[in-house]
Design a protein around this motif. Structure first.
Motif, mmCIF file in Angstrom:
data_model
loop_
_atom_site.group_PDB
_atom_site.id
_atom_site.type_symbol
_atom_site.label_atom_id
_atom_site.label_comp_id
_atom_site.label_asym_id
_atom_site.label_seq_id
_atom_site.Cartn_x
_atom_site.Cartn_y
_atom_site.Cartn_z
ATOM 1 N N VAL A 67 0.671 -1.268 -0.280
ATOM 2 C CA VAL A 67 -0.092 -0.319 -0.413
ATOM 3 C C VAL A 67 0.650 1.696 -0.098
ATOM 4 O O VAL A 67 0.603 2.673 -0.373
ATOM 5 C CB VAL A 67 -0.941 -0.284 1.071
ATOM 6 C CG1 VAL A 67 0.132 -0.052 2.702
ATOM 7 C CG2 VAL A 67 -1.698 1.198 1.225
ATOM 8 N N ASP A 68 1.981 0.759 0.625
ATOM 9 C CA ASP A 68 3.208 2.210 0.569
ATOM 10 C C ASP A 68 4.139 2.770 -0.343
ATOM 11 O O ASP A 68 4.668 3.222 -0.714
ATOM 12 C CB ASP A 68 4.032 1.935 1.932
ATOM 13 C CG ASP A 68 4.542 3.494 2.142
ATOM 14 O OD1 ASP A 68 4.105 4.535 1.791
ATOM 15 O OD2 ASP A 68 5.680 3.554 2.505
ATOM 16 N N ARG A 69 3.460 1.935 -1.438
ATOM 17 C CA ARG A 69 4.680 1.407 -3.069
ATOM 18 C C ARG A 69 6.194 1.654 -2.513
ATOM 19 O O ARG A 69 6.627 2.647 -2.512
ATOM 20 C CB ARG A 69 3.839 2.546 -3.741
ATOM 21 C CG ARG A 69 2.496 2.656 -4.077
ATOM 22 C CD ARG A 69 2.401 1.165 -4.679
ATOM 23 N NE ARG A 69 1.195 1.240 -5.534
ATOM 24 C CZ ARG A 69 -0.157 0.444 -5.109
ATOM 25 N NH1 ARG A 69 -0.131 -0.151 -4.138
ATOM 26 N NH2 ARG A 69 -0.841 0.548 -6.509
ATOM 27 N N LYS A 70 6.450 0.684 -1.646
ATOM 28 C CA LYS A 70 8.176 0.695 -1.843
ATOM 29 C C LYS A 70 8.656 1.302 -2.943
ATOM 30 O O LYS A 70 8.954 -0.448 -3.723
ATOM 31 C CB LYS A 70 8.603 -0.328 -0.462
ATOM 32 C CG LYS A 70 9.573 0.022 -0.379
ATOM 33 C CD LYS A 70 9.938 -1.784 0.620
ATOM 34 C CE LYS A 70 11.485 -1.588 1.038
ATOM 35 N NZ LYS A 70 11.917 -2.715 1.963
ATOM 36 N N ARG A 71 10.185 1.493 -2.475
ATOM 37 C CA ARG A 71 10.955 2.093 -3.781
ATOM 38 C C ARG A 71 12.101 0.965 -3.434
ATOM 39 O O ARG A 71 12.455 1.066 -1.916
ATOM 40 C CB ARG A 71 11.324 2.864 -4.087
ATOM 41 C CG ARG A 71 10.284 3.844 -5.009
ATOM 42 C CD ARG A 71 9.185 4.759 -4.174
ATOM 43 N NE ARG A 71 8.008 5.794 -5.037
ATOM 44 C CZ ARG A 71 7.423 6.074 -5.437
ATOM 45 N NH1 ARG A 71 6.128 4.919 -5.118
ATOM 46 N NH2 ARG A 71 7.012 6.836 -5.959
#
Length: 469
Positions: free
Chosen positions: A445-449
């Motif tokens: 959900v946090d769209r981790k990079r």
């Protein structure tokens, strides 16, 4: 002793050939596009665009959240800084600042989003290169006919004038429209992209006619109203994969030239030379007459329009990925109207990344269009969802090595290179294709990079300016 000296000399020579130095003024960057990364599709006043509608209609993955860069833009700027980018190419969402595409209502929150992004990039010493249109036409304008409606030229004029006024003091490179061939062939011919129309016989050409007038209007607006104030440059982003002839026979060479004129030439010729390529005028006109039409399916430009479009370039902006093999084929019998029949070239759809073919393309563009400069605005390689993307590094090295050959040996003025893409993104209907230097976890959900090996390699390249062959 002599033997040792010989070994040392050989080692030094080998080392000199193994590394190459990029020219000091050669810009290295990375790219993205609004619909592919921003998300926030219905937040802060953004209006709907054709890709919202198209993905819903087709039941495809969509860009509603994408990489969530609307909320995580500071992370993207931070990563761009760590990568050592000279520039970051991104696009403005037309419907984020003009929700229905018209100038009657300006969405201040959308304006502020891009202001903050641009100023943050400038503060980090990163040049913003802005694409004004990257496929996400406001849905309201599509309901009015989209690129089949010539009034779109006027709506685009209002939009770009606003962008120039808002952001012109910060931006030195403007890209008017991204990949017109894809917009028109896939959007209005094959139906494979938004808005999904299948008008292969004439929609492709009407779209191209409108696109070229839109680009020219944007260029002229900047040239006449803003250039003296801001001293920027403006270009049209043309995409065309190289077409390699199956043999050196005269017929296959004819097929190669025809294929190139019906793709890159369709857009480069009016801008850099004037008018449609003659082979298009002749072939479409002849087939239209045989099909029973009273006039050509290729909309003509007036003499005034030819003059207005011709010369609207400060550089040649090029998106390039691979190449196709082509060979001659006899014309299809007269039946239904089709761009593919008008072109009449057998194409092997094996898209192959090749730096040597890119060098051929650069030489072709230089010979045919003599641009002041060439800026490679997109180039990249698709992989699976992996961090150890050695294949991408290998391909990018190959491309950059051949670009250097074109610069140093062929005297072609390539001024910069933009890898596609900064981060993994929504690839027009799916999240399966991974092009990013930085991984995005779309299940998070946090769209981790997370940086990939290619990201660290590119960081080293921007730092050392040395390309290790």
């Amino acid at each position: 002793m002599i033997l040792k000296l010989c070994i040392v000399l050989i080692a030094l020579l080998a080392s000199s050939y193994a590394t190459r130095k990029l020219p000091e003024n050669f810009m290295l960057g990375a790219a993205s596009a609004a619909y592919q990364i921003e998300g926030a599709w219905n937040e802060d006043g953004r209006g709907p665009c054709i890709w919202d509608s198209y993905t819903e209609e087709k039941g495809l993955d969509n860009g509603y959240v994408a990489a969530d860069s609307y909320h995580k833009w500071q992370d993207d700027v931070r990563n761009a800084k760590l990568l050592g980018l000279n520039f970051y190419r991104f696009s403005i969402s037309w419907s984020r600042i003009l929700p229905n595409g018209t100038i009657n209502f300006i969405n201040q929150k959308g304006v502020d989003y891009y202001t903050n992004l641009i100023k943050a990039l400038k503060a980090e010493g990163i040049e913003p290169i802005i694409t004004l249109y990257y496929w996400d036409l406001p849905q309201y304008l599509q309901l009015l006919g989209g690129f089949l409606n010539s009034r779109l030229v006027e709506y685009f004029e209002d939009y770009v004038r606003l962008c120039f006024e808002l952001y012109g003091e910060y931006v030195k490179y403007w890209l008017t429209i991204n990949e017109p061939f894809t917009i028109c062939y896939d959007g209005y011919g094959s139906g494979g992209n938004a808005p999904g129309l299948q008008q292969i016989g004439d929609g492709v050409y009407q779209c191209a006619h409108t696109v070229l007038k839109m680009h020219a209007r944007a260029y002229r607006v900047y040239d006449e109203e803003f250039r003296d104030r801001f001293n920027g440059q403006v270009g049209l982003v043309i995409n065309s994969e190289w077409r390699e002839p199956k043999s050196n026979s005269s017929l296959d060479l004819e097929a190669q030239e025809r294929a190139l004129q019906f793709s890159v030439g369709m857009y480069a010729n009016p801008v850099f030379v004037g008018n449609w390529p003659q082979v298009m005028i002749d072939r479409i006109g002849n087939r239209s007459a045989q099909e029973g039409f009273t006039r050509s399916r290729l909309p003509p430009f007036t003499e005034d329009e030819i003059a207005y479009i011709n010369g609207t370039h400060d550089f040649f902006a090029l998106n390039t990925y691979g190449h196709y093999m082509v060979e001659y084929q006899d014309d299809e019998p007269i039946s239904y109207p089709s761009y593919d029949f008008d072109r009449s070239v057998k194409t092997y759809n094996n898209l192959i990344p090749s730096g040597f073919m890119l060098r051929k393309k650069l030489n072709y563009l230089q010979e045919r269009y003599n641009p002041k400069a060439i800026l490679i605005t997109e180039n990249g390689y698709r992989t699976d969802d992996i961090l150890n993307d050695a294949d991408r590094i290998k391909v990018l090295k190959d491309f950059l090595g051949n670009i250097l050959d074109a610069v140093e040996e062929d005297n072609i003025n390539v001024i910069g290179y933009s890898v596609w893409s900064l981060i993994d993104n929504f690839e027009w209907g799916s999240y399966k294709a991974k092009f990013g230097l930085i991984r995005v976890d779309f299940d998070d959900v946090d769209r981790k990079r997370t940086w990939k090996d290619s990201g660290y390699w590119y960081q080293n390249l921007t730092s050392t300016r040395i390309l290790d062959d």
